[in-house]
Design a protein around this motif. Structure first.
Motif, PDB file in Angstrom:
ATOM      1  N   LEU A 513      17.615 -27.415   7.156  1.00  0.00           N
ATOM      2  CA  LEU A 513      18.872 -27.904   7.737  1.00  0.00           C
ATOM      3  C   LEU A 513      19.115 -29.367   7.346  1.00  0.00           C
ATOM      4  O   LEU A 513      20.229 -29.745   6.980  1.00  0.00           O
ATOM      5  N   THR A 516      20.444 -29.782   3.907  1.00  0.00           N
ATOM      6  CA  THR A 516      21.863 -29.418   3.686  1.00  0.00           C
ATOM      7  C   THR A 516      22.831 -30.545   4.064  1.00  0.00           C
ATOM      8  O   THR A 516      24.007 -30.488   3.703  1.00  0.00           O
ATOM      9  N   ILE A 524      25.325 -25.221  -0.357  1.00  0.00           N
ATOM     10  CA  ILE A 524      24.763 -24.621   0.872  1.00  0.00           C
ATOM     11  C   ILE A 524      24.909 -23.097   0.828  1.00  0.00           C
ATOM     12  O   ILE A 524      23.975 -22.367   1.165  1.00  0.00           O
ATOM     13  N   ILE A 560      21.633 -22.441   9.482  1.00  0.00           N
ATOM     14  CA  ILE A 560      22.398 -23.092   8.401  1.00  0.00           C
ATOM     15  C   ILE A 560      23.833 -22.570   8.397  1.00  0.00           C
ATOM     16  O   ILE A 560      24.792 -23.343   8.249  1.00  0.00           O
TER      17      ILE A 560
END
Length: 575
Positions: A513, A516, A524, A560
């Protein structure tokens, strides 16, 4: 970054197969053990003919039916009167699926490589009866009951035939239908478990060894089963033959036979009956366990076999195959083969079985050829005289055959393990170090196998303590054999899976996470798709990782996705 393009693991079960396994299908339990049961009879006009196949919907090709017909009867030279049991192995038709219901994957995953299901061949287990019968035109009743399976369980299936065949010959088809329905109630063949298999009022209790205990060298202890009525007939092994009985007349040549099997050399076994032929071939193949014998082998082979021309051509070198034959015609046919084992009826020399001699191939000319091992082969390793002495002493002391077999099997197992251990150690050195496995990079490569590099390791890590001789010469010859190729492919696949598992663990331990936060939506989404692909591949190929690890990866994917705009979330949830 392209972290998840690791090399593919070996193919696993298809989704369709998994679905099939979950739905109870008629004959699905039966097919976990057997392909079918056939009855082969002698027809005056047609010769050998299949009278019955059960279950009726089993699709055998014409070529497979013809092969089963010819392989289910001893040839006329064997003179088998009464009841005879033997086995054969035949090539499956091209394009045939690996199983009727695609169930073998769970079994193969846990079974030792030497006991895994066949994907290109069938095993046939035969109970043949020939008795005088005045009501038949030829004066003889001749019929075979044949169990066809992908499993190499020679002991189990011959024991099954001993129960069902005499009854079938008396009562015919209704009896066979009942037996097949009973087999369709058997539990699945699960390695490492004690299984009770009821048939015709008898309960056979068996245990298929698991891959884990075979590697460890001793079976795990089983819990006591409940008191069964009738008391079960316990089979000590589903697959092991009486090795000592098979090798009685060649005990002093066991070292040579082991080397010929290890190197996948072409061998013909000429025997007085299909029983001796098939048992000897299977015993030879078993001498290199736990190494998987990767050449072809035919426990009983006839001139009608569909591969007869392929295996007897003189325009090329003989193939890597062991053939068991009984027809004297083969002496002339196989004169160009490098190794021929000619067996006869066992003869005694005082208390001891008379040992056959090694002879020159040039002497193999006439139909009344004497017993012997006809070869010019010179062994790389010295004979283990202590083993031979111990076995011969055991005969004089009337040691039971089972105990003699156990001594012989243990010796061969330790010898094979001593040979394979340096190769295993060297392979481990080719694995990338664990610290080089990063979640942000593709999985590291396994180094290539170098024969010369391996040879240099033998001075420190060779097997010379166990047996004396030319180990390096034996390894160099082994590298050219189908057994090395099969062993290396299997081990390389296992190593690739191990690297994939380490990569998966590294991904799960990473803070995806946070990674990203400064990445574009395109990057992503690319990460999410690759993570999903990694997860799917791990489950499809049954990678040896804990389920909780895969669940954690699934949770990371969801976290995510939740960080993305709603329209993208909706799109990704639909996929």
């Amino acid at each position: 970054m392209d972290p998840f393009d690791g090399s593919d693991a070996p193919e696993g079960p298809s989704e369709a197969a998994a679905t099939n396994a979950a739905v109870p299908v008629p004959w699905s339990r039966f097919s976990a053990w057997l392909e079918c049961v056939c009855v082969v009879t002698f027809d005056l006009e047609l010769g050998q003919a299949i009278e019955l196949v059960y279950p009726h919907d089993v699709k055998l090709t014409e070529k497979e039916k013809t092969s089963i017909c010819y392989l289910s009867f001893p040839d006329s030279y064997s003179g088998c009167l009464g009841d005879t049991q033997f086995s054969f192995r035949l090539r499956q038709a091209v394009g045939r699926g690996s199983s009727r219901f695609g169930q073998e994957d769970a079994y193969d995953k846990n079974a030792p490589v030497t006991l895994q299901k066949e994907h290109a061949h069938f095993h046939g287990y035969v109970y043949f009866r020939q008795v005088k019968d005045a009501s038949v035109k030829r004066g003889y009743f001749q019929k075979s009951l044949v169990v066809v399976s992908r499993l190499p369980f020679v002991n189990l299936f011959h024991s099954l035939l001993k129960v069902i065949a005499p009854e079938y010959f008396e009562k015919q088809e209704p009896c066979l239908e009942t037996v097949c329905n009973e087999i369709d109630q058997w539990p699945a063949p699960v390695p490492g478990q004690t299984l009770n298999l009821p048939v015709m009022g008898v309960v056979m209790q068996v245990r298929i060894p698991s891959k884990v205990e075979t590697a460890a060298g001793s079976p795990a202890k089983q819990p006591q089963t409940e008191n069964l009525l009738p008391a079960p007939t316990v089979l000590p092994s589903v697959y092991e033959l009486d090795l000592f009985k098979c090798f009685q007349s060649v005990l002093i040549h066991v070292q040579m036979l082991w080397e010929l099997m290890l190197l996948g050399e072409p061998v013909v076994v000429m025997a007085p009956s299909p029983t001796v032929s098939s048992e000897t071939v299977l015993a030879l193949v078993s001498t290199v366990a736990p190494l998987h014998y990767c050449g072809d082998y035919r426990p009983y082979f006839t001139i009608h076999d569909s591969e007869f021309k392929e295996y007897t051509t003189r325009t090329q070198a003989p193939p890597n195959v062991i053939l068991g034959v009984t027809n004297p015609f083969f002496i002339k046919t196989f004169q160009c083969w490098p190794h021929i084992i000619r067996l006869g009826d066992l003869k005694m020399s005082g208390d001891l079985p008379k040992q056959v001699k090694v002879k020159k191939l040039a002497k193999l000319k006439t139909l009344d050829t004497k017993t012997g091992i006809y070869t010019a082969y010179k062994t790389f390793l010295h004979k283990d005289k202590a083993l031979i002495k111990r076995l011969l002493k055991g005969i004089q002391k009337k040691r039971p055959s089972e105990a003699q077999s156990a001594i012989l099997r243990r010796h061969l197992l330790e010898q094979t393990q001593s040979f394979i251990l340096p190769l295993d150690r060297y392979l481990e050195s080719l694995m990338p170090p664990q610290r080089s496995v990063s979640p942000w990079k593709t999985p590291p490569q396994i180094r290539s196998f170098s024969q010369d590099e391996f040879m240099k390791t033998l001075d420190q890590a060779g097997p010379q303590l166990t047996l004396k001789g030319d180990w390096t010469g034996l390894y160099r010859r082994f590298f050219r054999s189908p057994n090395f190729d099969g062993w290396y492919r299997l081990r390389h696949r296992e190593m690739t899976q191990k690297v994939d598992c380490l990569h998966l663990e590294a991904i799960c331990a990473a803070d995806l996470l946070t990674w990203t936060k400064d990445k574009s939506e395109v990057e992503i989404v690319d990460l999410i798709l690759k993570l999903r692909e990694k997860l799917t591949r791990a489950r499809k190929h049954q990678l040896p990782v804990k389920e909780e690890l895969l669940e954690r990866l699934e949770q990371s994917i969801q976290t995510i996705i939740s960080s993305l705009p709603e329209d993208l979330q909706t799109l990704l949830h639909r996929q």
